[in-house]
Each structure stands twice: as C-alpha cells, then as structure tokens.
Write a protein that holds these residues in place. Structure first.
Motif, mmCIF file in Angstrom:
data_model
loop_
_atom_site.group_PDB
_atom_site.id
_atom_site.type_symbol
_atom_site.label_atom_id
_atom_site.label_comp_id
_atom_site.label_asym_id
_atom_site.label_seq_id
_atom_site.Cartn_x
_atom_site.Cartn_y
_atom_site.Cartn_z
ATOM 1 N N GLU A 113 0.947 -1.191 -0.169
ATOM 2 C CA GLU A 113 0.005 -0.010 -0.091
ATOM 3 C C GLU A 113 0.731 1.088 -0.002
ATOM 4 O O GLU A 113 0.609 2.427 -0.697
ATOM 5 C CB GLU A 113 -1.012 -0.059 1.141
ATOM 6 N N ALA A 114 1.962 1.246 0.471
ATOM 7 C CA ALA A 114 2.733 2.425 0.662
ATOM 8 C C ALA A 114 3.506 2.664 -0.472
ATOM 9 O O ALA A 114 3.851 3.746 -0.985
ATOM 10 C CB ALA A 114 3.942 2.176 1.932
ATOM 11 N N ALA A 115 4.024 1.444 -1.343
ATOM 12 C CA ALA A 115 4.509 1.664 -2.685
ATOM 13 C C ALA A 115 3.561 2.236 -3.597
ATOM 14 O O ALA A 115 4.016 2.639 -4.334
ATOM 15 C CB ALA A 115 4.877 -0.092 -3.108
ATOM 16 N N LEU A 116 2.226 1.668 -3.551
ATOM 17 C CA LEU A 116 1.248 2.084 -4.425
ATOM 18 C C LEU A 116 1.240 3.799 -4.094
ATOM 19 O O LEU A 116 0.966 4.258 -5.171
ATOM 20 C CB LEU A 116 -0.273 1.637 -4.175
ATOM 21 N N HIS A 123 4.821 3.970 -13.875
ATOM 22 C CA HIS A 123 5.209 2.764 -13.245
ATOM 23 C C HIS A 123 4.161 1.663 -13.301
ATOM 24 O O HIS A 123 3.222 2.192 -13.086
ATOM 25 C CB HIS A 123 5.558 3.055 -11.696
ATOM 26 N N ASN A 124 4.746 0.495 -13.332
ATOM 27 C CA ASN A 124 3.956 -0.568 -13.719
ATOM 28 C C ASN A 124 3.837 -1.456 -12.424
ATOM 29 O O ASN A 124 4.338 -1.203 -11.462
ATOM 30 C CB ASN A 124 4.098 -1.532 -14.901
ATOM 31 N N GLU A 125 3.094 -2.491 -12.134
ATOM 32 C CA GLU A 125 2.893 -3.304 -11.155
ATOM 33 C C GLU A 125 4.087 -3.773 -10.920
ATOM 34 O O GLU A 125 4.677 -3.901 -9.594
ATOM 35 C CB GLU A 125 1.804 -4.563 -11.346
ATOM 36 N N ASN A 126 5.196 -4.196 -11.739
ATOM 37 C CA ASN A 126 6.470 -4.596 -11.401
ATOM 38 C C ASN A 126 7.346 -3.700 -10.418
ATOM 39 O O ASN A 126 8.095 -4.066 -9.608
ATOM 40 C CB ASN A 126 7.283 -5.338 -12.657
ATOM 41 N N ASP A 127 7.049 -2.350 -11.078
ATOM 42 C CA ASP A 127 7.807 -1.417 -10.386
ATOM 43 C C ASP A 127 7.312 -1.320 -8.827
ATOM 44 O O ASP A 127 7.879 -0.984 -7.901
ATOM 45 C CB ASP A 127 7.829 -0.003 -11.068
ATOM 46 N N VAL A 128 6.047 -1.440 -8.817
ATOM 47 C CA VAL A 128 5.421 -1.247 -7.441
ATOM 48 C C VAL A 128 5.834 -2.283 -6.468
ATOM 49 O O VAL A 128 6.067 -2.117 -5.318
ATOM 50 C CB VAL A 128 3.929 -1.100 -7.547
ATOM 51 N N MET A 129 6.148 -3.627 -7.110
ATOM 52 C CA MET A 129 6.345 -4.828 -6.268
ATOM 53 C C MET A 129 7.939 -4.674 -5.804
ATOM 54 O O MET A 129 8.087 -4.827 -4.747
ATOM 55 C CB MET A 129 6.173 -5.914 -7.156
ATOM 56 N N LYS A 130 8.658 -3.981 -6.771
ATOM 57 C CA LYS A 130 10.240 -3.878 -6.243
ATOM 58 C C LYS A 130 10.151 -3.018 -5.047
ATOM 59 O O LYS A 130 10.904 -3.222 -4.224
ATOM 60 C CB LYS A 130 11.027 -3.123 -7.509
ATOM 61 N N VAL A 131 9.303 -1.772 -5.223
ATOM 62 C CA VAL A 131 9.271 -0.690 -4.049
ATOM 63 C C VAL A 131 8.722 -1.534 -2.775
ATOM 64 O O VAL A 131 9.423 -1.193 -1.971
ATOM 65 C CB VAL A 131 8.738 0.586 -4.611
ATOM 66 N N ALA A 132 7.656 -2.106 -3.010
ATOM 67 C CA ALA A 132 7.074 -2.901 -1.773
ATOM 68 C C ALA A 132 8.202 -3.827 -1.332
ATOM 69 O O ALA A 132 8.353 -3.849 -0.100
ATOM 70 C CB ALA A 132 5.894 -3.684 -2.087
ATOM 71 N N HIS A 133 8.868 -4.619 -1.795
ATOM 72 C CA HIS A 133 9.950 -5.491 -1.447
ATOM 73 C C HIS A 133 10.982 -4.593 -0.740
ATOM 74 O O HIS A 133 11.513 -4.995 0.219
ATOM 75 C CB HIS A 133 10.727 -6.218 -2.583
ATOM 76 N N ASP A 134 11.395 -3.553 -1.296
ATOM 77 C CA ASP A 134 12.340 -2.706 -0.766
ATOM 78 C C ASP A 134 11.837 -2.213 0.790
ATOM 79 O O ASP A 134 12.767 -2.104 1.537
ATOM 80 C CB ASP A 134 12.752 -1.505 -1.611
ATOM 81 N N ILE A 135 10.646 -1.708 0.920
ATOM 82 C CA ILE A 135 10.160 -1.098 1.910
ATOM 83 C C ILE A 135 10.104 -2.307 2.844
ATOM 84 O O ILE A 135 10.256 -1.935 4.321
ATOM 85 C CB ILE A 135 8.532 -0.640 1.696
ATOM 86 N N PHE A 136 9.744 -3.315 2.491
ATOM 87 C CA PHE A 136 9.475 -4.609 3.735
ATOM 88 C C PHE A 136 11.052 -4.958 4.158
ATOM 89 O O PHE A 136 11.160 -5.003 5.388
ATOM 90 C CB PHE A 136 9.154 -5.730 2.806
ATOM 91 N N PHE A 137 11.940 -4.888 3.102
ATOM 92 C CA PHE A 137 13.301 -5.164 3.678
ATOM 93 C C PHE A 137 13.783 -4.027 4.583
ATOM 94 O O PHE A 137 14.631 -4.274 5.766
ATOM 95 C CB PHE A 137 14.484 -5.285 2.426
ATOM 96 N N ASN A 138 13.613 -2.840 4.280
ATOM 97 C CA ASN A 138 14.160 -1.815 5.234
ATOM 98 C C ASN A 138 13.175 -1.615 6.440
ATOM 99 O O ASN A 138 13.943 -1.600 7.532
ATOM 100 C CB ASN A 138 13.683 -0.216 4.402
ATOM 101 N N ASP A 139 12.073 -2.010 6.534
ATOM 102 C CA ASP A 139 11.216 -2.075 7.666
ATOM 103 C C ASP A 139 11.653 -3.336 8.647
ATOM 104 O O ASP A 139 11.606 -3.097 9.906
ATOM 105 C CB ASP A 139 9.799 -1.876 7.458
ATOM 106 N N TYR A 140 11.846 -4.427 8.007
ATOM 107 C CA TYR A 140 12.015 -5.713 8.790
ATOM 108 C C TYR A 140 13.192 -6.461 8.561
ATOM 109 O O TYR A 140 13.478 -7.374 9.316
ATOM 110 C CB TYR A 140 10.637 -6.554 8.352
#
Length: 158
Positions: A113-116, A123-140
C-alpha cells in the motif's frame, strides 16, 4: 590437619571425574524430535485454500472450536490431490505455518500500500512490487519470501 585429605579413599576430584570416567545413563536412546521440514509453495497454497474454505464455511463458520477448526484444515491439506506423496502435516504445524504466513503477508500488505502511494506516473505493477519489497526489507530487515501467499490472499477480505 586437613579434614579432607586428597589421598583419602573416599576423595573424588570433581574437576576431573567426568573426563576420566564417562557416566552411562542407560542403554535406551532418547527419542529425537520430529525433523523440521520446510513448507513448499504447493503446501502453502493448499494451506491457504484450506484456511479460507474452513473459515468461510457457512455451516460451521465461527461455531467451531479452535481444535476442530485446525483438525479440519489438517484433513483438507492432507487429502489434497496436489500433495499426493507428501509427508502429512499435523494440525499444529498447519496452525504455526498459518500464523507465520498471516503475519508476513499482513506486513507486506502495508508495504505494498505504501508503494502504491509512492507510485509515479509510468510505473507498472512490477515497479510497485520492487518498491514494496524494498520497503519490507528496510522495515523488517529481511526479504519477503511469501509473495506466492500474498498473491493468493491479496483480494480476500480476511
């Protein structure tokens, strides 16, 4: 005069006694705990299906006790034609795995949701997924490895 002379017949040096004389505790072997097995992607997907079908069952719905609920999930999982030849799972393993899947997927939902919200034009869904994975890694401080579970659960209300 020393009350405990070193050369007395009853003296046992505790610092060396175990290294010079091994102690046997019996000939029976201690039972080993069951070996931990990683859950496969197929098992995860069947577990999700079992959980969704069991939790949404209109006949029993929330009238079932916790033990009965997880026993039904165990039976569903172990009866799945997708898992023929797999070692059966116990209800406690299903419950533990679901807890992990649910926790991680819920965290990733927030990251997605933050990436969206950050999504730039073009940006397409693949870009959003990459950002979401980056956010997850940074947070957790770990990689999100349950994307297959997230994809299965992403449009489900629960």
């Amino acid at each position: 005069m020393d009350p405990f002379p070193l050369n007395s017949p009853g003296f046992v040096n505790l610092l060396t006694s175990q290294t010079t004389q091994p102690i046997e505790i019996g000939s029976s072997e201690v039972p080993k705990p069951p070996e931990r097995r990683k859950w496969t992607t197929k098992e995860d997907l069947v577990l999700i299906s079992a959980w969704l079908n069991t939790s949404k069952d209109p006949i029993t719905s929330n009238e079932q006790k916790l033990g009965a609920f997880w026993k039904r999930i165990e039976e569903y999982l172990n009866a799945s034609p997708l898992l023929v030849g797999s070692i059966p799972r116990e209800w406690s393993q299903c419950k533990q795995r679901w807890g992990r899947v649910n926790e991680q997927v819920c965290k990733f939902v927030g990251c997605h949701e933050a990436a969206l919200k950050e999504q730039a034009s073009g940006h397409n869904e693949n870009d959003v997924m990459k950002v979401a994975h980056d956010i997850f890694f940074n947070d957790y401080k770990s990689k999100f490895i349950l994307e297959h579970c997230w994809r299965e659960l992403r449009f489900d209300q629960k």
